[in-house]
Design a protein around this motif. Structure first.
Motif, PDB file in Angstrom:
ATOM      1  N   GLN A 277       0.822  -1.203   0.000  1.00 12.41           N
ATOM      2  CA  GLN A 277       0.000   0.000   0.000  1.00 12.41           C
ATOM      3  C   GLN A 277       0.858   1.256   0.000  1.00 12.41           C
ATOM      4  O   GLN A 277       2.052   1.221   0.309  1.00 12.41           O
ATOM      5  CB  GLN A 277      -0.934  -0.016   1.207  1.00 12.41           C
ATOM      6  N   ILE A 278       0.213   2.362  -0.352  1.00 12.90           N
ATOM      7  CA  ILE A 278       0.893   3.666  -0.347  1.00 12.90           C
ATOM      8  C   ILE A 278       0.804   4.279   1.051  1.00 12.90           C
ATOM      9  O   ILE A 278       1.818   4.658   1.641  1.00 12.90           O
ATOM     10  CB  ILE A 278       0.280   4.605  -1.402  1.00 12.90           C
ATOM     11  N   PHE A 279      -0.409   4.352   1.566  1.00 14.67           N
ATOM     12  CA  PHE A 279      -0.601   4.897   2.912  1.00 14.67           C
ATOM     13  C   PHE A 279      -0.099   3.883   3.936  1.00 14.67           C
ATOM     14  O   PHE A 279      -0.396   2.686   3.850  1.00 14.67           O
ATOM     15  CB  PHE A 279      -2.078   5.192   3.172  1.00 14.67           C
ATOM     16  N   GLY A 280       0.665   4.368   4.900  1.00 13.13           N
ATOM     17  CA  GLY A 280       1.161   3.495   5.954  1.00 13.13           C
ATOM     18  C   GLY A 280       2.464   2.799   5.640  1.00 13.13           C
ATOM     19  O   GLY A 280       2.992   2.080   6.490  1.00 13.13           O
ATOM     20  N   SER A 281       3.002   2.973   4.446  1.00 18.61           N
ATOM     21  CA  SER A 281       4.287   2.375   4.092  1.00 18.61           C
ATOM     22  C   SER A 281       5.408   3.373   4.343  1.00 18.61           C
ATOM     23  O   SER A 281       5.181   4.593   4.391  1.00 18.61           O
ATOM     24  CB  SER A 281       4.296   1.954   2.618  1.00 18.61           C
ATOM     25  N   HIS A 282       6.629   2.853   4.495  1.00 16.46           N
ATOM     26  CA  HIS A 282       7.780   3.741   4.677  1.00 16.46           C
ATOM     27  C   HIS A 282       8.023   4.556   3.411  1.00 16.46           C
ATOM     28  O   HIS A 282       7.788   4.075   2.298  1.00 16.46           O
ATOM     29  CB  HIS A 282       9.027   2.922   5.019  1.00 16.46           C
ATOM     30  N   LEU A 283       8.493   5.771   3.590  1.00 18.02           N
ATOM     31  CA  LEU A 283       8.712   6.667   2.459  1.00 18.02           C
ATOM     32  C   LEU A 283       9.691   6.065   1.456  1.00 18.02           C
ATOM     33  O   LEU A 283       9.441   6.094   0.236  1.00 18.02           O
ATOM     34  CB  LEU A 283       9.219   8.021   2.967  1.00 18.02           C
ATOM     35  N   LEU A 328     -10.721   8.134  -1.163  1.00 14.45           N
ATOM     36  CA  LEU A 328      -9.539   8.465  -1.957  1.00 14.45           C
ATOM     37  C   LEU A 328      -8.346   7.630  -1.508  1.00 14.45           C
ATOM     38  O   LEU A 328      -7.565   7.133  -2.343  1.00 14.45           O
ATOM     39  CB  LEU A 328      -9.246   9.965  -1.821  1.00 14.45           C
ATOM     40  N   ARG A 329      -8.212   7.469  -0.219  1.00 15.13           N
ATOM     41  CA  ARG A 329      -7.123   6.647   0.341  1.00 15.13           C
ATOM     42  C   ARG A 329      -7.209   5.216  -0.170  1.00 15.13           C
ATOM     43  O   ARG A 329      -6.194   4.603  -0.536  1.00 15.13           O
ATOM     44  CB  ARG A 329      -7.213   6.690   1.862  1.00 15.13           C
ATOM     45  N   PHE A 330      -8.412   4.658  -0.209  1.00 13.93           N
ATOM     46  CA  PHE A 330      -8.608   3.286  -0.673  1.00 13.93           C
ATOM     47  C   PHE A 330      -8.207   3.134  -2.145  1.00 13.93           C
ATOM     48  O   PHE A 330      -7.543   2.167  -2.531  1.00 13.93           O
ATOM     49  CB  PHE A 330     -10.079   2.892  -0.486  1.00 13.93           C
ATOM     50  N   ILE A 331      -8.608   4.096  -2.976  1.00 15.18           N
ATOM     51  CA  ILE A 331      -8.278   4.045  -4.405  1.00 15.18           C
ATOM     52  C   ILE A 331      -6.767   4.097  -4.608  1.00 15.18           C
ATOM     53  O   ILE A 331      -6.203   3.353  -5.418  1.00 15.18           O
ATOM     54  CB  ILE A 331      -8.981   5.200  -5.148  1.00 15.18           C
ATOM     55  N   VAL A 332      -6.096   4.964  -3.853  1.00 14.29           N
ATOM     56  CA  VAL A 332      -4.642   5.082  -3.982  1.00 14.29           C
ATOM     57  C   VAL A 332      -3.961   3.792  -3.547  1.00 14.29           C
ATOM     58  O   VAL A 332      -3.027   3.311  -4.208  1.00 14.29           O
ATOM     59  CB  VAL A 332      -4.128   6.283  -3.149  1.00 14.29           C
ATOM     60  N   PHE A 359       1.221  11.872   5.101  1.00 14.66           N
ATOM     61  CA  PHE A 359       2.398  12.175   5.927  1.00 14.66           C
ATOM     62  C   PHE A 359       2.180  11.758   7.386  1.00 14.66           C
ATOM     63  O   PHE A 359       3.129  11.325   8.049  1.00 14.66           O
ATOM     64  CB  PHE A 359       2.726  13.670   5.857  1.00 14.66           C
ATOM     65  N   ARG A 360       0.953  11.862   7.869  1.00 15.70           N
ATOM     66  CA  ARG A 360       0.676  11.497   9.254  1.00 15.70           C
ATOM     67  C   ARG A 360       0.792   9.993   9.477  1.00 15.70           C
ATOM     68  O   ARG A 360       1.170   9.542  10.560  1.00 15.70           O
ATOM     69  CB  ARG A 360      -0.725  11.987   9.632  1.00 15.70           C
ATOM     70  N   GLU A 361       0.505   9.187   8.449  1.00 14.09           N
ATOM     71  CA  GLU A 361       0.530   7.731   8.593  1.00 14.09           C
ATOM     72  C   GLU A 361       1.868   7.113   8.219  1.00 14.09           C
ATOM     73  O   GLU A 361       1.985   5.877   8.241  1.00 14.09           O
ATOM     74  CB  GLU A 361      -0.589   7.111   7.746  1.00 14.09           C
ATOM     75  N   LEU A 362       2.844   7.914   7.890  1.00 10.57           N
ATOM     76  CA  LEU A 362       4.174   7.354   7.643  1.00 10.57           C
ATOM     77  C   LEU A 362       4.692   6.694   8.920  1.00 10.57           C
ATOM     78  O   LEU A 362       4.641   7.299   9.996  1.00 10.57           O
ATOM     79  CB  LEU A 362       5.145   8.447   7.205  1.00 10.57           C
TER      80      LEU A 362
END
Length: 475
Positions: A277-283, A328-332, A359-362
């Motif tokens: 996933q994009i959200f919650g993954s390391h940068l 939007l988060r789900f689609i990404v 950025f908050r979920e990084l």
């Protein structure tokens, strides 16, 4: 001795002086029935103030009910462990998802359940006395965990029951929510994991039986044995209870076999069934996957804001609709083709809200944990030029994904500040919004308020001195 008679009854009154105890004895005779004459005598002892002591009821059913009701308070009232106000949202009922709706509730935690009251403390306590039943959660077999991803609010944890109900509880005050989390977790840990555990049922049965028997034997010594038909009914219920327990054990056994046989998350990822996933993954993980140093999603959001949001009042400060942001988060995360010019994303605050959420979920913030103290020490320096040079040196030492993403983001925010006369977002306002999101300590201690001041100041300095800090980093 005086006699008074009428057509129905005759009352004979004896001289009170003949009764050493001061008692008055009445004899009531029924004159209408020759075959079934009833004779009943009652002694009524007069107290000094003239009150009559009522006789004790000898009806066994009523007697036991009144004794248990008046003498034995409900177990929940005896074992209240904690109570107070929290924000509550029920998000699932019996496994069915519900729309999240936050409300303030007066919460009472007992040894095995939680009760939610909609009223104030005084009304809640009054309703408890009158028998009003609030919404409750059985903690036996329940699961509690922090649920940061379930809400944009801070300090949120979730309780999931064996019946499939899910509740979110929240408070803005850190020590209050932590105290509640520990209290509920301790209560759950003390209970058996299986709500139908025979040992638990036996223990409760013994407590109730011993209390009831002792009180009834004290107040009514002539209680007879239970009727045979009642014993048959009890055996019928016990038989079905044992049958239900065996059925539950079979279901649990099948579920355990299914869980042990299912493939691991790593296996599913290797087969391509579950994508990263994009959200919650390391940068750096996102950048490596996209073969870049700035995430594609960050670039898309910045492009959309600069295209139609630079002059919007309160940009980045005003929150967008959380349900739309989650969509939007789900689609990404599903790596579907994203077009932020689509009408469903017309609210620019949804786009900015999704960018802040990214950025908050990084797992590690844009300013890495290892650099946090060094940036704080830099902002403490008295000389402004020394502060700028120290921070510039630290930025150059950052990993490429962090440094390049930081440069793109703060460059974008300088354009927001340039339109401050229209959007009313100054350098200080953006520092307050982005400081805690981009920069935080790995282990927060009692210095949270002090750290917040430094976080805001660092973000403000990065904006106000952007050209000096990033000037030599031209591509």
């Amino acid at each position: 001795m005086q006699k008074s008679t009428n057509s129905d009854t005759s009352v004979e009154t004896l001289n009170p002086t003949r009764q050493g105890t001061g008692a008055v004895q009445m004899r009531i005779k029924n004159a209408n029935s020759h075959h079934s004459r009833l004779s009943q005598s009652k002694s009524m002892i007069l107290t000094d103030v003239g009150k009559v002591t009522e006789p004790v009821s000898r009806h066994r059913r009523n007697h036991s009910q009144h004794v248990l009701k008046d003498v034995i308070p409900p177990l929940e009232q005896l074992m209240v462990e904690k109570e107070g106000y929290l924000q509550k949202a029920k998000i699932a009922d019996g496994g069915k998802k519900l729309r999240k709706n936050w409300s303030t509730s007066w919460i009472v935690l007992s040894s095995r359940k939680i009760e939610f009251y909609k009223e104030s403390k005084q009304q809640a306590l009054s309703n408890m006395k009158t028998g009003h039943k609030p919404e409750s959660v059985d903690l036996c077999g329940a699961y509690i965990e922090w649920a940061k991803e379930k809400s944009s609010r801070k300090n949120v944890f979730q309780i999931t029951t064996v019946s499939g109900n899910e509740f979110l509880l929240q408070s803005d005050i850190d020590f209050i929510i932590l105290d509640w989390f520990n209290a509920i977790k301790n209560a759950i840990d003390r209970l058996p994991k299986d709500p139908s555990s025979p040992s638990r049922n036996l223990e409760l049965f013994k407590i109730q039986r011993s209390s009831s028997t002792e009180l009834l034997s004290h107040y009514d010594s002539d209680i007879k044995e239970q009727k045979p038909e009642n014993r048959k009914s009890l055996m019928f219920r016990l038989h079905h209870s044992a049958s239900d327990t065996s059925d539950k054990n079979r279901v649990k056994s099948r579920l355990k076999k299914f869980i042990t046989r299912r493939p691991s998350l790593k296996t599913l990822q290797e087969k391509g069934l579950i994508k990263d996933q994009i959200f919650g993954s390391h940068l750096h993980t996102v950048c490596e996957r996209e073969n870049s140093t700035v995430p594609r999603f960050v670039k898309q959001c910045i492009e959309a804001v600069e295209k139609r949001g630079l002059d919007v009042d309160g940009i980045y400060r005003v929150s967008g609709n959380l349900a739309t942001i989650q969509k939007l988060r789900f689609i990404v995360n599903q790596e579907e083709k994203l077009n932020l010019d689509d009408s469903q994303w017309e609210d620019i605050h949804v786009v900015t809200g999704a960018l802040k959420m990214f950025f908050r979920e990084l797992p590690e913030p844009l300013f890495p944990y290892s650099f946090f103290e060094r940036f704080v020490e830099a902002i403490k320096k008295q000389d402004n030029n020394t502060r700028i040079e120290t921070i510039k040196s630290l930025v150059q030492k950052l990993p490429p994904p962090n440094r390049d993403t930081m440069k793109v983001l703060f460059g974008h925010l300088t354009k927001i500040v340039a339109e401050a006369s229209k959007n009313l977002m100054s350098t200080q306002s953006l520092g307050i919004v982005f400081g805690p999101t981009l920069l935080r300590a790995e282990n927060e201690t009692g210095n949270m308020a002090v750290h917040m001041v430094y976080q805001n100041q660092i973000a403000e300095l990065m904006l106000s001195e952007y050209s000096k800090i990033f000037g030599s980093e031209e591509d």
